[in-house]
Write a protein that holds these residues in place. Structure first.
Motif, PDB file in Angstrom:
ATOM      1  N   GLY A 189      25.039  -0.455  -7.451  1.00 43.32           N
ATOM      2  CA  GLY A 189      25.435  -1.310  -6.330  1.00 43.32           C
ATOM      3  C   GLY A 189      24.366  -1.402  -5.264  1.00 43.32           C
ATOM      4  N   HIS A 190      24.709  -2.171  -4.243  1.00 45.03           N
ATOM      5  CA  HIS A 190      23.741  -2.485  -3.186  1.00 45.03           C
ATOM      6  C   HIS A 190      23.648  -1.316  -2.204  1.00 45.03           C
ATOM      7  CE1 HIS A 190      21.952  -4.395   0.299  1.00 45.03           C
ATOM      8  NE2 HIS A 190      21.623  -5.423  -0.475  1.00 45.03           N
ATOM      9  N   ALA A 191      22.400  -0.930  -1.900  1.00 43.47           N
ATOM     10  CA  ALA A 191      22.160   0.251  -1.068  1.00 43.47           C
ATOM     11  C   ALA A 191      22.640   0.073   0.370  1.00 43.47           C
ATOM     12  CB  ALA A 191      20.671   0.590  -1.071  1.00 43.47           C
TER      13      ALA A 191
ATOM     14  N   SER B  49      18.452 -19.105   2.059  1.00 43.83           N
ATOM     15  CA  SER B  49      18.482 -17.721   1.589  1.00 43.83           C
ATOM     16  C   SER B  49      17.370 -17.583   0.550  1.00 43.83           C
ATOM     17  CB  SER B  49      19.879 -17.404   1.038  1.00 43.83           C
ATOM     18  OG  SER B  49      20.048 -16.027   0.814  1.00 43.83           O
ATOM     19  N   HIS B  50      17.510 -16.642  -0.373  1.00 39.87           N
ATOM     20  CA  HIS B  50      16.420 -16.348  -1.307  1.00 39.87           C
ATOM     21  C   HIS B  50      16.894 -16.498  -2.744  1.00 39.87           C
ATOM     22  CE1 HIS B  50      18.108 -12.399  -2.586  1.00 39.87           C
ATOM     23  NE2 HIS B  50      18.731 -12.512  -1.438  1.00 39.87           N
ATOM     24  N   ILE B  51      15.946 -16.606  -3.663  1.00 41.38           N
ATOM     25  CA  ILE B  51      16.331 -16.632  -5.085  1.00 41.38           C
ATOM     26  C   ILE B  51      15.660 -15.535  -5.886  1.00 41.38           C
ATOM     27  CG2 ILE B  51      16.810 -19.125  -5.068  1.00 41.38           C
ATOM     28  CD1 ILE B  51      14.130 -19.306  -6.775  1.00 41.38           C
TER      29      ILE B  51
ATOM     30  N   TYR C 252      24.176 -14.150  -8.153  1.00 43.35           N
ATOM     31  CA  TYR C 252      24.752 -14.753  -6.943  1.00 43.35           C
ATOM     32  C   TYR C 252      24.027 -14.365  -5.655  1.00 43.35           C
ATOM     33  CZ  TYR C 252      28.438 -16.028 -10.172  1.00 43.35           C
ATOM     34  OH  TYR C 252      29.121 -16.563 -11.229  1.00 43.35           O
ATOM     35  N   ASP C 253      23.524 -13.121  -5.586  1.00 45.16           N
ATOM     36  CA  ASP C 253      22.842 -12.652  -4.374  1.00 45.16           C
ATOM     37  C   ASP C 253      21.704 -13.617  -4.023  1.00 45.16           C
ATOM     38  OD1 ASP C 253      21.419 -11.267  -2.425  1.00 45.16           O
ATOM     39  OD2 ASP C 253      20.738  -9.681  -3.793  1.00 45.16           O
ATOM     40  N   GLY C 254      21.760 -14.181  -2.797  1.00 45.92           N
ATOM     41  CA  GLY C 254      20.706 -15.101  -2.370  1.00 45.92           C
ATOM     42  C   GLY C 254      20.907 -16.506  -2.899  1.00 45.92           C
TER      43      GLY C 254
ATOM     44  N   SER D  13      10.554 -13.936  -1.409  1.00 49.16           N
ATOM     45  CA  SER D  13      10.640 -12.467  -1.531  1.00 49.16           C
ATOM     46  C   SER D  13      11.486 -11.791  -0.465  1.00 49.16           C
ATOM     47  CB  SER D  13       9.237 -11.854  -1.525  1.00 49.16           C
ATOM     48  OG  SER D  13       9.290 -10.513  -1.964  1.00 49.16           O
ATOM     49  N   GLU D  14      12.791 -12.073  -0.499  1.00 49.20           N
ATOM     50  CA  GLU D  14      13.695 -11.290   0.352  1.00 49.20           C
ATOM     51  C   GLU D  14      13.718  -9.846  -0.135  1.00 49.20           C
ATOM     52  OE1 GLU D  14      17.615  -9.621   1.718  1.00 49.20           O
ATOM     53  OE2 GLU D  14      16.904  -9.885  -0.317  1.00 49.20           O
ATOM     54  N   GLU D  15      13.630  -9.677  -1.454  1.00 51.28           N
ATOM     55  CA  GLU D  15      13.697  -8.338  -2.045  1.00 51.28           C
ATOM     56  C   GLU D  15      12.325  -7.669  -1.973  1.00 51.28           C
ATOM     57  OE1 GLU D  15      16.512  -7.260  -2.732  1.00 51.28           O
ATOM     58  OE2 GLU D  15      17.802  -8.894  -3.380  1.00 51.28           O
ATOM     59  N   PRO D  16      12.289  -6.346  -1.755  1.00 50.87           N
ATOM     60  CA  PRO D  16      10.994  -5.655  -1.617  1.00 50.87           C
ATOM     61  C   PRO D  16      10.377  -5.243  -2.954  1.00 50.87           C
ATOM     62  CG  PRO D  16      12.794  -4.123  -1.220  1.00 50.87           C
ATOM     63  CD  PRO D  16      13.433  -5.470  -1.492  1.00 50.87           C
TER      64      PRO D  16
ATOM     65  N   GLU E 167      29.362 -11.299   0.009  1.00 50.40           N
ATOM     66  CA  GLU E 167      29.499 -10.164   0.931  1.00 50.40           C
ATOM     67  C   GLU E 167      28.695  -8.948   0.483  1.00 50.40           C
ATOM     68  OE1 GLU E 167      33.426  -8.453   1.302  1.00 50.40           O
ATOM     69  OE2 GLU E 167      32.578  -6.718   2.318  1.00 50.40           O
ATOM     70  N   GLN E 168      28.610  -8.706  -0.825  1.00 47.62           N
ATOM     71  CA  GLN E 168      27.964  -7.499  -1.364  1.00 47.62           C
ATOM     72  C   GLN E 168      28.686  -6.231  -0.948  1.00 47.62           C
ATOM     73  OE1 GLN E 168      23.832  -8.542   0.134  1.00 47.62           O
ATOM     74  NE2 GLN E 168      23.369  -8.333  -2.036  1.00 47.62           N
ATOM     75  N   GLY E 169      29.941  -6.361  -0.598  1.00 48.96           N
ATOM     76  CA  GLY E 169      30.772  -5.212  -0.260  1.00 48.96           C
ATOM     77  C   GLY E 169      32.206  -5.584  -0.588  1.00 48.96           C
TER      78      GLY E 169
ATOM     79  N   SER F  41      27.063  -5.742  -6.221  1.00 49.96           N
ATOM     80  CA  SER F  41      25.858  -6.545  -6.078  1.00 49.96           C
ATOM     81  C   SER F  41      24.680  -5.749  -6.624  1.00 49.96           C
ATOM     82  CB  SER F  41      25.615  -6.918  -4.616  1.00 49.96           C
ATOM     83  OG  SER F  41      24.567  -7.872  -4.537  1.00 49.96           O
ATOM     84  N   HIS F  42      23.578  -6.445  -6.831  1.00 45.42           N
ATOM     85  CA  HIS F  42      22.385  -5.791  -7.392  1.00 45.42           C
ATOM     86  C   HIS F  42      22.672  -5.199  -8.748  1.00 45.42           C
ATOM     87  CE1 HIS F  42      19.686  -5.336  -3.581  1.00 45.42           C
ATOM     88  NE2 HIS F  42      20.019  -6.586  -3.838  1.00 45.42           N
ATOM     89  N   LYS F  43      23.569  -5.811  -9.479  1.00 43.32           N
ATOM     90  CA  LYS F  43      23.787  -5.438 -10.879  1.00 43.32           C
ATOM     91  C   LYS F  43      24.412  -6.617 -11.605  1.00 43.32           C
ATOM     92  CE  LYS F  43      27.958  -2.731  -9.865  1.00 43.32           C
ATOM     93  NZ  LYS F  43      28.638  -1.485 -10.222  1.00 43.32           N
TER      94      LYS F  43
HETATM   95 MN   LIG Z   1      19.541  -8.470  -2.674  1.00 42.57          MN
END
Ligand SMILES: [Mn+2]
Ligand SMILES: [Mn+2]
Ligand SMILES: [Mn+2]
Ligand SMILES: [Mn+2]
Lengths: 432, 432
Positions: free
Chosen positions: A245-247, B93-95, B104-106, B138-141, B210-212, B403-405
């Motif tokens: 999941g998201h950190a 937002s970002h892709i 879905y994120d971004g 690059s929203e993601e690091p 939401e990612q939550g 999210s992030h999965k």
């Molecule tokens: Mn993200």
């Protein structure tokens, strides 16, 4: 017809090791590496491994040995004795190197063995039993997770042959595809043919750097280690799985973090090892990988590889049981799944042969080199050769006990002493 | 000359979102991935990222937007208003997608913004202020360790521009070489030109899942989250160094294991976060790497990347101090070297603009959608856009807060609701 020299005719002064040439060979071999000097990285069946193998075969041919290579790439160079029908006396080690390691581990036992043969040849010694130098394939488990692959197969290990059926490397390349790319066009059915009978060798010897600090700590008073037993290794693979999941978004109480489970298990391994009550118990988490491995992602999977060893097999197995118990408890407490706990191997220890120990001690005394009887805490191809032959090992002091890193070092004086003890012991055992 | 429609003329029934088309676009974009479906991996300036960028630009052109791309690849699609000289209203937002994440994120905030524009066009709305869709770079690091790269540079962050000077990825490829390979032929001097003035936008909005789990847990009673503040993120890089050595030969008291130091620190992060006294404090070790990473080698180096966030900046900074103290103490106790402890970024939180919150609430009410005011615990490009523009965020419920999965999911009904609230808010702010 044949001369019958006594091994005692080989006086210390008649054994002249070409130290300069041997050091040059060690340096030349180290150049076959996938990482920059001083580090050495030489992985099974890689391009650099193939080049290094050619180099060894060319040295064997220069020494006028007859060269044979088996299906998986164990390489044999034989000096025929005048009673060539008798079981031979063999010696050897490996030249593969784990990532970012040094240039002496294994190499000293291959190039040193060739130099021992050349030294005996220069002294006009004639062997009765044939003398054979072996370069074993993949002592290190780096690529396919199986240590001492070549010697396990030589000793007829069905488990090793079976494991190779499924074995893939980190890039998902199968063992057989990797072998093919290195010029070894083999299939599963060829593996049993690698094994040797118990009549092949009357003795097997391995010259190796100590990989520990004991000999060096003795100072100048001890030059040679003579091994009496090899510690029993075991290796374990563990996987944990959580929801990830998201950190940022998943609050702490909602997490089941597979990475923290791995961290806890790593510390539990240390705790159980320290609790064994013996200095001889060791345990290491050398591999710990997180998935997906992003700073803003809670680890959803973790993978550990654990190595634990002892000279007492029962005590080591108790540590394994405790590690397994901790893994289960951590999984329960953290709500993660323990999706793998595999004891990949759990080899018994090996004892060195009494008469070979005697021969090594006699050789040291003959050369005026003081020696120390000791345990090998690292394991070696000798552990598996012991299954088909009487076995002995000679240790050389090494700098601070460093090994498996670029700072690994043994002085040419110490290496030359080891080569002389090996040469004299080979000569003696050849005449027995 | 120009029509002056009231935003109230946009009745709920006049706003027809093309849900089928939007879902198809989300699925098409997800196919640009370096890992197999259902996972998505789309890394900055990779081949798949370049293809996805073309896809977005083609959709912007289909929507008759005028397309601009800046030096680092932030992409802007503008619908000119009838008072095009006024600061515009922007949304986006970002892709990019971290390894093995979801679709879905971004993405919902880019494709959803384009659909909001198309929905307004279909309803014959005419904007006064121009409306602009932004796809941030690059929203993601993931690749260069810098999150929200595009929006930081848009907001004029000198720290981000400086960090890019040295930035290299895991393959030691520099940021500028990577950009070049993706067709962005830029140098350090071009970076300040990316920044926008505070007069560029009168408002910035971001639609995001939401990612939550909070909205989903409300059940059918709440459809929309309206963000009031974004939690303050910080990220930390840590390196430990020890002597390494052979896993068999180095006895336990002689070790200084950099991997066990990392394991201890990972657990310390969890402990300090839990001790903060607030449910809002989170901390994650998403990256933990061991060197050399071999089962029979004691780790000589370890690298951790730690993410910690809070809605209270001071409380979060206290956690960072405690982590640093633990890292030093672990290093001392274990005899390893703490060779790096870098707080890579330590951004302040951002508050959403009151009048934008009002507009989003009014839009929800107008659409008969119940909403909840909430904190964003994940951070977003909005955090940095808030430095140059009044800012607001709209949240959509997502399955289990994942999210992030790959299991990340939002229903098309919820997405369409979010698109409608966004469309109506954009329309309202465009007329202000
Ligand atoms: Mn993200
Ligand atoms: Mn080794
Ligand atoms: Mn070795
Ligand atoms: Mn996002």
């Amino acid at each position: 017809i044949h001369p019958r020299p006594s091994v005692l005719s080989l006086s210390p002064s008649s054994l002249s090791v070409d130290a300069v040439g041997l050091q040059r060979q060690i340096d030349e071999l180290a150049a076959f590496s996938d990482t920059p000097a001083p580090s050495v990285t030489r992985i099974l069946y890689s391009e650099k491994d193939v080049l290094a193998r050619s180099y060894i075969k060319s040295l064997m041919k220069e020494a006028a040995l007859s060269v044979r290579e088996d299906a998986v790439g164990n390489i044999f160079g034989r000096w025929n004795g005048y009673e060539a029908g008798l079981p031979a006396v063999a010696t050897g080690s490996h030249i593969d190197a784990i990532p970012f390691s040094g240039k002496y581990d294994g190499v000293v036992g291959v190039l040193g063995a060739l130099e021992a043969i050349n030294t005996l040849k220069r002294s006009n010694f004639q062997p009765r039993r044939s003398l054979e130098v072996i370069m074993f394939t993949s002592e290190e488990p780096t690529r396919f997770g199986i240590s001492c692959l070549g010697s396990r197969l030589l000793a007829g290990s069905k488990a090793a042959a079976d494991a190779l059926k499924q074995a893939v490397d980190g890039q998902n390349i199968s063992f057989f595809d990797a072998a093919k790319s290195a010029g070894y066009n083999i299939c599963q059915e060829d593996l049993p043919n690698v094994s040797l009978t118990k009549e092949s060798y009357s003795a097997f010897l391995e010259l190796h750097i100590e990989q520990g600090p004991i000999l060096e700590e003795e100072g100048r008073s001890v030059s040679i280690g003579i091994v009496t037993a090899i510690a029993a290794p075991a290796s374990i693979k563990v996987d944990f799985e959580g929801n990830g999941g998201h950190a940022g978004a998943v609050l702490m109480p909602a997490r089941n973090d597979a990475g923290l489970a791995a961290a806890e298990l790593a510390l539990a391994v240390e705790k159980h090892v320290l609790a064994s009550g013996s200095i001889d118990t060791v345990g290491t988490v050398g591999i710990l990988e997180l998935h997906p491995g992003a700073i803003n992602s809670i680890p959803s999977r973790s993978h550990l590889e654990i190595d634990t060893r002892d000279i007492d097999e029962k005590r080591r197995n108790t540590v394994i049981e405790k590690i397994q118990h901790s893994a289960s408890k951590i999984a329960t407490d953290r709500g993660v799944k323990l999706s793998q706990f595999t004891v990949v191997n759990q080899d018994p220890p090996a004892l060195c042969d009494e008469s070979i120990i005697d021969a090594m001690e006699a050789a040291s005394r003959h050369l005026n080199l003081s020696h120390k009887l000791m345990i090998s805490r690292a394991y070696h191809d000798s552990l598996f050769m012991a299954r088909i032959s009487p076995m002995g090992m000679i240790f050389i002091p090494c700098y601070k006990g460093y090994s498996h890193k670029p700072e690994e070092y043994a002085s040419m004086e110490d290496i030359a002493n080891g080569v002389k003890v090996l040469a004299l012991t080979l000569a003696k055992l050849s005449l027995d």
